[in-house]
Design a protein around this motif. Structure first.
Motif, PDB file in Angstrom:
ATOM      1  N   TYR A  80       0.829  -1.196   0.000  1.00  0.00           N
ATOM      2  CA  TYR A  80       0.000   0.000   0.000  1.00  0.00           C
ATOM      3  C   TYR A  80       0.870   1.255   0.000  1.00  0.00           C
ATOM      4  O   TYR A  80       1.980   1.255   0.532  1.00  0.00           O
ATOM      5  N   LEU A  81       0.328   2.309  -0.564  1.00  0.00           N
ATOM      6  CA  LEU A  81       0.958   3.617  -0.478  1.00  0.00           C
ATOM      7  C   LEU A  81      -0.121   4.610  -0.047  1.00  0.00           C
ATOM      8  O   LEU A  81      -1.008   4.948  -0.839  1.00  0.00           O
ATOM      9  N   GLN A  82      -0.054   5.023   1.203  1.00  0.00           N
ATOM     10  CA  GLN A  82      -0.969   6.031   1.725  1.00  0.00           C
ATOM     11  C   GLN A  82      -0.383   7.397   1.410  1.00  0.00           C
ATOM     12  O   GLN A  82       0.733   7.705   1.841  1.00  0.00           O
ATOM     13  N   MET A  83      -1.146   8.196   0.686  1.00  0.00           N
ATOM     14  CA  MET A  83      -0.665   9.506   0.251  1.00  0.00           C
ATOM     15  C   MET A  83      -1.536  10.588   0.868  1.00  0.00           C
ATOM     16  O   MET A  83      -2.734  10.662   0.588  1.00  0.00           O
ATOM     17  N   ASN A  84      -0.947  11.407   1.711  1.00  0.00           N
ATOM     18  CA  ASN A  84      -1.651  12.499   2.379  1.00  0.00           C
ATOM     19  C   ASN A  84      -1.089  13.836   1.939  1.00  0.00           C
ATOM     20  O   ASN A  84       0.001  13.919   1.369  1.00  0.00           O
ATOM     21  N   SER A  85      -1.837  14.884   2.202  1.00  0.00           N
ATOM     22  CA  SER A  85      -1.408  16.247   1.867  1.00  0.00           C
ATOM     23  C   SER A  85      -0.935  16.329   0.418  1.00  0.00           C
ATOM     24  O   SER A  85       0.142  16.877   0.121  1.00  0.00           O
ATOM     25  N   LEU A  86      -1.729  15.803  -0.471  1.00  0.00           N
ATOM     26  CA  LEU A  86      -1.334  15.726  -1.877  1.00  0.00           C
ATOM     27  C   LEU A  86      -1.201  17.109  -2.488  1.00  0.00           C
ATOM     28  O   LEU A  86      -1.951  18.051  -2.141  1.00  0.00           O
ATOM     29  N   LYS A  87      -0.236  17.212  -3.407  1.00  0.00           N
ATOM     30  CA  LYS A  87       0.038  18.450  -4.099  1.00  0.00           C
ATOM     31  C   LYS A  87      -0.129  18.239  -5.611  1.00  0.00           C
ATOM     32  O   LYS A  87      -0.058  17.105  -6.092  1.00  0.00           O
ATOM     33  N   ALA A  88      -0.294  19.326  -6.330  1.00  0.00           N
ATOM     34  CA  ALA A  88      -0.438  19.218  -7.781  1.00  0.00           C
ATOM     35  C   ALA A  88       0.771  18.522  -8.409  1.00  0.00           C
ATOM     36  O   ALA A  88       0.619  17.755  -9.371  1.00  0.00           O
ATOM     37  N   GLU A  89       1.936  18.728  -7.835  1.00  0.00           N
ATOM     38  CA  GLU A  89       3.150  18.110  -8.381  1.00  0.00           C
ATOM     39  C   GLU A  89       3.237  16.613  -8.106  1.00  0.00           C
ATOM     40  O   GLU A  89       4.154  15.954  -8.589  1.00  0.00           O
ATOM     41  N   ASP A  90       2.297  16.069  -7.352  1.00  0.00           N
ATOM     42  CA  ASP A  90       2.227  14.617  -7.161  1.00  0.00           C
ATOM     43  C   ASP A  90       1.502  13.932  -8.318  1.00  0.00           C
ATOM     44  O   ASP A  90       1.447  12.697  -8.379  1.00  0.00           O
ATOM     45  N   THR A  91       0.935  14.708  -9.211  1.00  0.00           N
ATOM     46  CA  THR A  91       0.232  14.146 -10.358  1.00  0.00           C
ATOM     47  C   THR A  91       1.177  13.331 -11.223  1.00  0.00           C
ATOM     48  O   THR A  91       2.227  13.819 -11.648  1.00  0.00           O
ATOM     49  N   ALA A  92       0.828  12.057 -11.439  1.00  0.00           N
ATOM     50  CA  ALA A  92       1.696  11.146 -12.188  1.00  0.00           C
ATOM     51  C   ALA A  92       0.996   9.796 -12.309  1.00  0.00           C
ATOM     52  O   ALA A  92      -0.024   9.554 -11.658  1.00  0.00           O
ATOM     53  N   VAL A  93       1.585   8.937 -13.117  1.00  0.00           N
ATOM     54  CA  VAL A  93       1.207   7.533 -13.097  1.00  0.00           C
ATOM     55  C   VAL A  93       2.116   6.849 -12.074  1.00  0.00           C
ATOM     56  O   VAL A  93       3.337   6.994 -12.127  1.00  0.00           O
ATOM     57  N   TYR A  94       1.505   6.118 -11.155  1.00  0.00           N
ATOM     58  CA  TYR A  94       2.242   5.452 -10.084  1.00  0.00           C
ATOM     59  C   TYR A  94       2.350   3.963 -10.384  1.00  0.00           C
ATOM     60  O   TYR A  94       1.355   3.317 -10.741  1.00  0.00           O
ATOM     61  N   TYR A  95       3.558   3.433 -10.204  1.00  0.00           N
ATOM     62  CA  TYR A  95       3.849   2.039 -10.511  1.00  0.00           C
ATOM     63  C   TYR A  95       4.369   1.314  -9.274  1.00  0.00           C
ATOM     64  O   TYR A  95       5.260   1.812  -8.579  1.00  0.00           O
ATOM     65  N   CYS A  96       3.838   0.151  -9.057  1.00  0.00           N
ATOM     66  CA  CYS A  96       4.351  -0.764  -8.045  1.00  0.00           C
ATOM     67  C   CYS A  96       5.439  -1.620  -8.682  1.00  0.00           C
ATOM     68  O   CYS A  96       5.341  -1.966  -9.864  1.00  0.00           O
ATOM     69  N   ALA A  97       6.472  -1.984  -7.910  1.00  0.00           N
ATOM     70  CA  ALA A  97       7.564  -2.779  -8.457  1.00  0.00           C
ATOM     71  C   ALA A  97       8.084  -3.748  -7.401  1.00  0.00           C
ATOM     72  O   ALA A  97       7.993  -3.477  -6.203  1.00  0.00           O
ATOM     73  N   ALA A  98       8.644  -4.859  -7.877  1.00  0.00           N
ATOM     74  CA  ALA A  98       9.146  -5.907  -6.982  1.00  0.00           C
ATOM     75  C   ALA A  98      10.600  -6.223  -7.297  1.00  0.00           C
ATOM     76  O   ALA A  98      10.971  -6.384  -8.467  1.00  0.00           O
TER      77      ALA A  98
END
Length: 124
Positions: A80-98
């Motif tokens: 999981y990735l809990q994201m708080n206090s989000l900002k406009a610069e957090d806009t992106a495609v997020y990828y999980c990796a192993a």
């Protein structure tokens, strides 16, 4: 071998929160170090966070420290990735990796398996 499916992205206003999930398949999930990366339009993929196989160690990119939290549930094969206090610069495609081999968690070249990505859009 492990396969990853990312989910949980969406649109949110600045200051809001989102929780991303990564579901893994495969019997040896607990042997993998897990990470999250993100890629904004026109930019290179960026390290966000990583967690050791046991969950005892975590690492964060400078841009998200104090706002994002990575966690895992080995029994459920979830990250999981809990994201708080989000900002406009957090806009992106997020990828999980192993990462099976325990390389440096900050580098995408350390990771052998990748999810398909989930879009996060933060409006200001």
């Amino acid at each position: 071998q492990v396969q990853l499916v990312d989910s949980g992205g969406g649109s949110v206003q600045a200051g809001g929160s989102l929780r991303l999930s990564c579901a893994a398949s495969g019997r040896t999930f607990s042997n993998y170090e897990m990470g999250w990366f993100r890629q904004a339009p026109g930019k290179e993929r960026e390290f966000v966070a990583a967690i050791s196989w046991s969950g005892g160690s975590t690492w964060y990119g400078d841009a998200v420290k104090g706002r994002f939290t990575i966690s895992r549930d080995n029994a459920e094969k979830m990250v999981y990735l809990q994201m708080n206090s989000l900002k406009a610069e957090d806009t992106a495609v997020y990828y999980c990796a192993a990462d099976r081999l325990g390389g440096s968690p900050w580098y995408e070249s350390s990771y052998e398996h990748w999810g398909q990505g989930t879009q996060v859009t933060v409006s200001s």
